[in-house]
Design a protein around this motif. Sequence first.
Motif, short mmCIF file in Angstrom:
data_model
loop_
_atom_site.label_atom_id
_atom_site.label_comp_id
_atom_site.label_asym_id
_atom_site.label_seq_id
_atom_site.Cartn_x
_atom_site.Cartn_y
_atom_site.Cartn_z
N CYS A 1366 -31.72 -38.33 -1.59
CA CYS A 1366 -30.32 -38.35 -1.20
C CYS A 1366 -29.57 -39.51 -1.79
O CYS A 1366 -28.36 -39.45 -1.98
CB CYS A 1366 -30.21 -38.44 0.33
N PRO A 1440 -31.86 -36.76 4.60
CA PRO A 1440 -31.67 -35.41 4.05
C PRO A 1440 -31.34 -34.40 5.16
O PRO A 1440 -30.54 -33.49 4.95
CB PRO A 1440 -33.00 -35.10 3.40
N LEU A 1441 -31.94 -34.60 6.33
CA LEU A 1441 -31.69 -33.63 7.38
C LEU A 1441 -30.23 -33.66 7.78
O LEU A 1441 -29.59 -32.63 8.00
CB LEU A 1441 -32.58 -33.93 8.59
N LYS A 1444 -28.06 -32.24 4.98
CA LYS A 1444 -28.32 -30.80 4.86
C LYS A 1444 -27.64 -30.22 3.66
O LYS A 1444 -28.03 -30.51 2.51
CB LYS A 1444 -27.88 -30.09 6.12
N CYS A 1447 -26.96 -32.41 0.67
CA CYS A 1447 -28.02 -32.97 -0.19
C CYS A 1447 -27.78 -32.61 -1.65
O CYS A 1447 -27.27 -31.52 -1.92
CB CYS A 1447 -29.37 -32.37 0.22
N TRP A 1453 -33.44 -30.55 1.88
CA TRP A 1453 -33.41 -30.53 3.35
C TRP A 1453 -34.40 -29.51 3.90
O TRP A 1453 -34.99 -29.69 4.96
CB TRP A 1453 -32.00 -30.30 3.86
N PHE A 1494 -29.51 -32.68 12.16
CA PHE A 1494 -29.86 -31.50 11.37
C PHE A 1494 -29.25 -30.24 11.98
O PHE A 1494 -28.58 -29.45 11.30
CB PHE A 1494 -31.38 -31.38 11.30
N THR A 1497 -25.16 -30.07 11.80
CA THR A 1497 -24.79 -30.85 10.62
C THR A 1497 -23.29 -30.85 10.43
O THR A 1497 -22.59 -29.91 10.80
CB THR A 1497 -25.46 -30.31 9.36
#
Length: 1711
Positions: A1366, A1440-1441, A1444, A1447, A1453, A1494, A1497
């Motif tokens: 990321c 990254p989560l 989402k 990314c 993700w 996540f 998001t």
Amino acid sequence: MSTSSPEAVKKLLENMQTDLRSLSMECKKKFPPVKEAAESGIVKIKTIAARNSDILATLKENSSEVVQPFLMGCGTKEPKITQLCLAAIQRLMSHEVVSEAAAGNIINMLWQLMENGLEELKLLQTVLVLLTTNTVVHDQVLSKAIVLCFRLHFTKDNITNNTAAATVRQVVTVVFERMVAEDERFKDIVDQPPPVQGNTNRRSVSTLRPSAKDAYMLFQDLCQLVNADAPYWLVGMTEMTRTFGLELLESVLNDFPRVFLQHQEFSFLLKERVCPLVIKLFSPNIKFRQGNSSAASPAPVEKPYFPICMRLLRVVSVLIKHFYSLLVTECEIFLSLLVKFLDGEKPQWLRAVAVESVHRLCVQPHLLRSFCLSYDMKQHSTKVFRDIVNALGSFIQSLFIVLNTGNPAATNTSTGGSGAQGAAQGAAQGGLGAGGQGGSLTTQAAFEYRGTWIPLMTVSVQGSAKATYLEMLDKVEPPSIPEGYAMSVAFSALLDLVRGITSMIERALAKEEEEAVRREANPDQNTQLEPGAHLVWEEMVSACWCGLLAALSLLLDASTDETATESILKAELNVAALCGRLGLVTPRDAFITAICKASLPPHYALTVLSSNTANLNKAYSIQGQSVQIISSSSESHQQVVAVGQPLSVQPQGTVVLTAKNIQCMRTLLNLAHCHGVVLGTSWQLVLATLQHLVWILGLKPGVGGALKPGRAVEGPSTVLTTAVMTDLPVISNILSRLFESSQYLDDVSLHHLINALCSLSLEAVEMAYGNNKEPSLFAVAKLLETGLVNMDRIEILWRPLTGHLLEKVCQHPNARMREWGAEAVTSLIKAGLAYKHNPPLAQNQRLQLLLLNPLKELSNVLHADIRQKQLESVLQILQSQGDSLGPGWPLVLGVIGAIRNDQGESLIRTAFQCLQLVVTDFLPTMPCAGLQIVVDVAGSFGLQNQELNISLTSIGLLWNISDYFFQRGEAITQELEREEAALQKQAQEKGEPLNRPFHPAPPFDCLWLCLYAKLGQLCVDPRPAVRKSAGQTMFSTIAAHGTLLQQPTWHIVVWKVLFHLLDCVRKSSTTADKEKIESGGGNILIHHSRDTAEKQWAETWVLTLAGVARIFNTRRYLLQQLGDYFKAWEVLLDHIQSAALSKNSEVSLAALKSFQEILQIATPVKDSAMPNDALAAMGAPVLIDPLSAPGPGRPLLRSDSMLERLTSYNCAELQAPPPGEESALEDAALWWSAWNTWYRTGTDSTRPPSGGTGTDRPSFVPSQPFLTALVQIFPALYQHIKTGFSMEDLRKLGVILHGAVSIPISSDASPFILPSYTEAVLTSLQEAVLTALDVLQKAICVGPENLQVMYPAIFEQLLLFVEFSCKPPQYGKMETKHVANAKYNQIQLFTPAEWVALNYVPFAERSLEVVVDLYHKTACHKAVINEKVLQNIIKTLRMPLGLKYGCPSESTWKLAVSSLLKVLSTGLPVARQHASSRKFDTMWPELANAFKDFLFTKSTPPDNVSIQEFQKNEAIDVEVVQLISTEILPFAIFIPKDFVGQIMAMLNKGSIHSQSSSFTEAEVDVRMREEFSKVCFETLLQFSFSNKVSTPQEGYISRMALSVLLKRSQDVLRRYVDDERLSGRCPLPRQQVTEIIFVLKAISTLMDSLKKTQPENVDGTTWAQVIALYPTLVECITCSSSEVSSALKEAMGPFKDFMQPPVSRVPNGES
């Protein structure tokens, strides 16, 4: 028939009787007494004949009686009778039968006849017969007979006179002959003592025998008579002439010299009478001067003057000739007089006879020698001999000069002269004018000088003085002398003088030499030489040379006749040669100078000669006359045969050579040829002259130095007549023969010749400076010729010869001069080497070196043409004598190797040909000491920069040489060791250390070291190709042949050769120029990777480093046994590090390759030496206890024992040291040293650039391959250091790995980094980084417990990489373009020169996979738990989560979720297990946040997501909720309450859909995430109604959540119903419709959940709320939307279960 034979006697008797009869008949009438006497005579004769046997004796006894009749007959004075009687008397006389008495009677009778004047001729005859037939007549009788003859001589009758004169002569002779005979008879009887000297009584000479006495008296009276005194013995003389007397004296003196020499009485006469007489008679001539009228003088002297003078001279000649020894003083006077008679003031005829007399002396060399001894060599004496010669010279000069001046006195005739003679003289003086004689048309031989022409006559045969005027005894008047006569005689005299003296001395010298030889043969035989002989000869020459030279030079100049010239030249040559033999330098040089001057054109400027003449031009005073050595007169009428240029610095006009010049030249050649031995320093004169002549004639040197006709085209060329053209080949031939004959000269003469040639050459050299005219090459050519013919003793002349050529000629600016100098030197050297010397050269090293030395000296000459010549001759020498050079090799190689860069290609090429020849053909024949020189020379060809190909080829030669060393190793070693021992011995004797490169090493190893050192120099040559080739060759040779070296030598190889080379290369590379090199000359293109010096040096650095590393690798065991292997290892690593950090990517990458090579490769182990230990066999070093392993910074202590125990080096095989403590210790230290290097390299290369804004281009960014290689080294290295690898080290590693991965790629390089297929993949660097961590992790895994503390650090490192997905890394402040997931085809879009951070997503994802995997393995490890690894993982994944869809890559993700799920599935149980230890407390909030970020998001999905995709993504969300429902909520008891609350809130939020406003109608149901809401709902419900609620609190939370949900549903439905009503026919907005649908679906879900839940788990209030919804649902039935209707159907369906009450009701809140 003899007079005493019987027949003769018989005849005599008959004749006598007949005579007597005739007499008696004649006198019968007139003279009866006579008749009677005659008749009685007959009787007497008969009687004698009858009675006696010895008739003649008896006759003699009775001769008086027998003769008597005849005497009486004569007395009659009758002619007839007298004649008859005289005839009879003569007959008796002839038979010797006359007694003394009879003879007296006969003489008396003859006297009477004479007085009567009868029968005069018969009388003379009778006297003659009487005196000649017997010796009975003596004393007075004899004197009477002689007087009788004299008297008859003075009669009037001419015939009688003449006959009488003849008779007198004969009688005088007879008298002396008798004396001689008498002496002969008595010679054996001892003489009585000699008489007293002062005997004045001239009559009584008592000591003399009878005949002698007669002779004495006769001679004494002759003197008296000539002196006009009365005779003592010849009584009765009436008259006498002086001329006749002189003639008689002369004849006696001439015919009977022994008489005077043997008898003192006679000697006395000579001294006392003859000499004074002569001197007295000479006086008038002396006093006379031409032109003075002679005063009246005493009568006798007034007699004719010519006859007396002439006769006096004759007498003097005889006196000198025969009695010189007696009359020394007198002769001195005579000779002085003679000299005076030659005076110019004397009359011509006197001079003529004087010259004739001098000539007579000149043909008697022994006499001249005596003069010299007696006068010239005595202190206070007249220098007679000198005066004679000078007088002759003066005389000759005066003939030219007097005539020329026309002196009036000369025309006066002498007193006794006649008009005729005067006229003749006048004519002579008129020369060419008067009488028309001469004139230039005459072909007659003559002398001509300054207008005076004197003809030359043949006056006498060579060597004899045949006089003309001295023989004119009949002349009374002085004769007239023809022109040229005196000159001719003087000329002959000179020549005879020279010939006589030279041949006499030459003979004596020859004899002396024979004696010397004989003495050498048998020394005991002592022959005594005449002492002082040499002194006499030297004095003779000294006395005469000036006069001779003056005269001969003048004559030579004046001569117009070839023969005369030849004679003069021969005379000059002979004198010169003689002077030479006697060692008289000045006269020798003077004569040679004269010949030289005569050879050259008149007034020719030749310094040698003029300086010489200056010494000679002293005036010689001859009788008050100044005689100059006359300079040539150019007016002579000579035939011109050649016109040429003079040899001089300034070009002048032409000069002419005449036939005479050529003739002189030939004489000069002849002189040099035949008498070279005695020339000494005058070679200089001779050769200088020849040089000039050769030049004028245009002879040029050809091969071998011989001169050939030929002319360079310059200036007015030489003009040669045909006459001289035919001569030229002959001359050039003689010239060559002259120098060929130098082989017969002795050493000293040869040196003189060489010196002369050298100084000539010096002059030529001087002259050739500063102008490019053709120089004179005579001297150089002849030096060459002389050297070539004297090869057998070349040693003695080699140094001066070659020294001169080298110093003066070969370095000359004039090319032609130089060229010949070199030609001469090289020809001599070649000839010297080819010559079969004795002993041969092979056994005479000194000579061979002497011969080769000049070849070496030529190397100092800077001129290319000379060096070319030198090298060509080296090539020829190699081809012809290469096999036999032996000790000369170093010299020859020195010459080949003496090349310089300023010499031009062709020279270097020629020299290189020589070297190639040596290397291919001659290495085996050369002494091993030369091999090192071959190496040096080959090296120097490599280093020259004129011709690249030669440099490269020479490197090839070095390879061939090394092969040769390898093949012949043993032989070379032995020979070198022998030599070494000898040198060592010499050095010890001198007390000096042995001076040899690389000394302590053995000699054979030194040879190798020299080879390596040379290659080492070539490895740093400025030219890249040479460096490359040399590097390859060097490492190949070390690799191929290194086994031959002894162990200590390796030490030198490593430190002095390899490391030294690395240092140099490193230095050059770092300072190399970065300027771009334009394409190499011509059309050679340079590849862009090599277009700067820096790049080219980079290649060299790469090669060198690789080579050294390879050697360290392949020869590891060998090197480890050297004392300082560790130090060497450190140095090598230092080099690798500096190369790796070089700013050139090629170098840095190669450095790492070398690093890899020295680290990883399994050690080469031979099968035989395989240790049992399998680990060691696989190349891994045996490890020792980690505690004792030195850390990276700790120095390794070494023990001596270890050194001692190192296995000895064995040439045959490389043995591995036995695995044991030391080797491991040693290894550990090495590996740690390597690790430090790796760490420093990594740190420095990955440290981001500091400062500067993003726009500045960084100075240097390491390349991907470099970084990849760097990282790839770690695993191998780690294997060796893992035991001591600490956390600190790991941290360092992490920094490097992170740095490496952070470095961006230059956009132009990126296509090469990625593979070409279109999948997004990791770069090899990223792969390597992960591999490194993998190796570590595996090592930790199998390693001891204490290693496992490193796990967290590894996780930390990996998680850093995960973040890249990321947040790509920054490299300093550079701006980079991030390509999350580059596909190959996109790369082309980057603008060039940008930096690209490439493919971080796949890398991060791979790292994440590794993390998951690793965590899976290590979740339970203490360190992992303690270091909150799980929390870190979750924290990292949050990014990254959370992003989402935001990314960089969608896969990220998804992977993050799946990884989270995997990690949690492993980690949550551990977390629960350790709940009590509170180690995971901080993790739960992280996790909650992660879920929240996540599931809800902030990023919206991209518009282009397909429905299928959306469904897939929703499924992932569902998975997460399912994880919560299975892994978290069931274990809420172990989980912090806040966390559970957060989860519930999330589920609650998820179960109610908040619609997205961007859906299209068709997508609504999909996009609403209905499935997700449903699962959330279900989970919520399940959790709410679970019967496992541990605390009331938890249950409350879930109930709260449910009531909130229901309340919210109620609100949405109500609002919808209201809006629907209000809107009428207008459809409601899409969102609202969607929302109501969702709520309805949620209600239906809730209903399903309630059904599934245990009834007791559901709160009563919940039921109430659910049921309260029903009316609101019913109200919605009126809605117009079909979608809402169908959703409503589903929602209302489940309410049917409420239509019947449940079986048992439980009150609210009760169980």
